[in-house]
Design a protein around this motif. Structure first.
Motif, PDB file in Angstrom:
ATOM      1  N   CYS A   1       0.812  -1.223   0.000  1.00 41.40           N
ATOM      2  CA  CYS A   1       0.000   0.000   0.000  1.00 41.40           C
ATOM      3  C   CYS A   1       0.845   1.274   0.000  1.00 41.40           C
ATOM      4  CB  CYS A   1      -0.913   0.019   1.224  1.00 41.40           C
ATOM      5  SG  CYS A   1      -2.167  -1.265   1.228  1.00 41.40           S
ATOM      6  N   ARG A   2       2.126   1.142   0.361  1.00 42.74           N
ATOM      7  CA  ARG A   2       3.049   2.285   0.458  1.00 42.74           C
ATOM      8  C   ARG A   2       2.612   3.307   1.505  1.00 42.74           C
ATOM      9  NH1 ARG A   2       7.183  -0.013  -1.892  1.00 42.74           N
ATOM     10  NH2 ARG A   2       6.997  -0.326  -4.109  1.00 42.74           N
ATOM     11  N   SER A   3       1.809   2.834   2.477  1.00 43.87           N
ATOM     12  CA  SER A   3       1.291   3.742   3.499  1.00 43.87           C
ATOM     13  C   SER A   3       0.813   2.939   4.703  1.00 43.87           C
ATOM     14  CB  SER A   3       0.127   4.534   2.914  1.00 43.87           C
ATOM     15  OG  SER A   3      -0.693   5.073   3.900  1.00 43.87           O
ATOM     16  N   TYR A   4       1.147   3.429   5.913  1.00 41.18           N
ATOM     17  CA  TYR A   4       0.632   2.789   7.125  1.00 41.18           C
ATOM     18  C   TYR A   4      -0.883   2.945   7.197  1.00 41.18           C
ATOM     19  CZ  TYR A   4       5.330   2.326   9.140  1.00 41.18           C
ATOM     20  OH  TYR A   4       6.631   1.982   9.388  1.00 41.18           O
ATOM     21  N   THR A   5      -1.371   4.115   6.835  1.00 43.15           N
ATOM     22  CA  THR A   5      -2.811   4.395   6.929  1.00 43.15           C
ATOM     23  C   THR A   5      -3.612   3.522   5.973  1.00 43.15           C
ATOM     24  OG1 THR A   5      -2.325   6.661   7.594  1.00 43.15           O
ATOM     25  CG2 THR A   5      -4.556   6.216   6.788  1.00 43.15           C
ATOM     26  N   SER A   6      -3.153   3.408   4.728  1.00 43.99           N
ATOM     27  CA  SER A   6      -3.857   2.565   3.752  1.00 43.99           C
ATOM     28  C   SER A   6      -3.792   1.095   4.147  1.00 43.99           C
ATOM     29  CB  SER A   6      -3.260   2.754   2.363  1.00 43.99           C
ATOM     30  OG  SER A   6      -3.444   4.072   1.928  1.00 43.99           O
ATOM     31  N   ALA A   7      -2.648   0.672   4.641  1.00 48.94           N
ATOM     32  CA  ALA A   7      -2.512  -0.724   5.093  1.00 48.94           C
ATOM     33  C   ALA A   7      -3.446  -0.986   6.266  1.00 48.94           C
ATOM     34  CB  ALA A   7      -1.070  -1.023   5.476  1.00 48.94           C
ATOM     35  N   ALA A   8      -3.531  -0.035   7.186  1.00 50.51           N
ATOM     36  CA  ALA A   8      -4.417  -0.200   8.339  1.00 50.51           C
ATOM     37  C   ALA A   8      -5.869  -0.345   7.892  1.00 50.51           C
ATOM     38  CB  ALA A   8      -4.270   0.995   9.283  1.00 50.51           C
ATOM     39  N   ALA A   9      -6.279   0.459   6.933  1.00 55.43           N
ATOM     40  CA  ALA A   9      -7.652   0.367   6.422  1.00 55.43           C
ATOM     41  C   ALA A   9      -7.888  -0.993   5.773  1.00 55.43           C
ATOM     42  CB  ALA A   9      -7.925   1.494   5.434  1.00 55.43           C
ATOM     43  N   GLU A  10      -6.918  -1.442   4.984  1.00 55.50           N
ATOM     44  CA  GLU A  10      -7.047  -2.743   4.314  1.00 55.50           C
ATOM     45  C   GLU A  10      -7.127  -3.884   5.327  1.00 55.50           C
ATOM     46  OE1 GLU A  10      -3.810  -5.320   2.063  1.00 55.50           O
ATOM     47  OE2 GLU A  10      -4.491  -3.631   0.830  1.00 55.50           O
ATOM     48  N   LEU A  11      -6.361  -3.774   6.399  1.00 55.14           N
ATOM     49  CA  LEU A  11      -6.280  -4.844   7.406  1.00 55.14           C
ATOM     50  C   LEU A  11      -7.329  -4.711   8.511  1.00 55.14           C
ATOM     51  CD1 LEU A  11      -2.407  -4.835   7.777  1.00 55.14           C
ATOM     52  CD2 LEU A  11      -3.786  -6.588   6.615  1.00 55.14           C
ATOM     53  N   VAL A  12      -8.105  -3.626   8.468  1.00 51.22           N
ATOM     54  CA  VAL A  12      -9.091  -3.306   9.499  1.00 51.22           C
ATOM     55  C   VAL A  12      -8.400  -3.251  10.870  1.00 51.22           C
ATOM     56  CG1 VAL A  12     -11.409  -3.781  10.373  1.00 51.22           C
ATOM     57  CG2 VAL A  12     -10.789  -4.548   8.093  1.00 51.22           C
ATOM     58  N   MET A  13      -7.336  -2.463  10.900  1.00 47.00           N
ATOM     59  CA  MET A  13      -6.574  -2.225  12.118  1.00 47.00           C
ATOM     60  C   MET A  13      -6.407  -0.712  12.258  1.00 47.00           C
ATOM     61  SD  MET A  13      -3.466  -5.007  11.656  1.00 47.00           S
ATOM     62  CE  MET A  13      -2.634  -4.573  13.184  1.00 47.00           C
TER      63      MET A  13
END
Length: 74
Positions: free
Chosen positions: A15-27
């Motif tokens: 995702c190249r982003s902590y925020t986008s990864a968090a949204a994808e992982l529901v974290m």
């Protein structure tokens, strides 16, 4: 090293982003950051760096990402 941390790390790279990864992982974003920091501490190497506002894997991070993808897809 556990598979959950690898999964989180791989999502940040993809995702190249902590925020986008968090949204994808529901974290939460702080939870994602903590998992990556814990993995970096465990391995004793920096895995990600910010380049032009996006997260980019370091050389070690790129090597780990390739291995993580293989392990997670197995």
């Amino acid at each position: 090293m556990n598979l959950h941390r690898l999964h989180v790390f791989a999502a940040v790279v993809r995702c190249r982003s902590y925020t986008s990864a968090a949204a994808e992982l529901v974290m939460s974003q702080p939870a994602v950051s903590m998992q990556v920091r814990a993995l970096e501490r465990e391995l004793g190497v920096r895995l990600l760096e910010r380049v032009n506002g996006r997260m980019q894997p370091t050389e070690a991070g790129e090597a780990l990402y390739r291995a993580a993808v293989r392990m997670l897809n197995a």
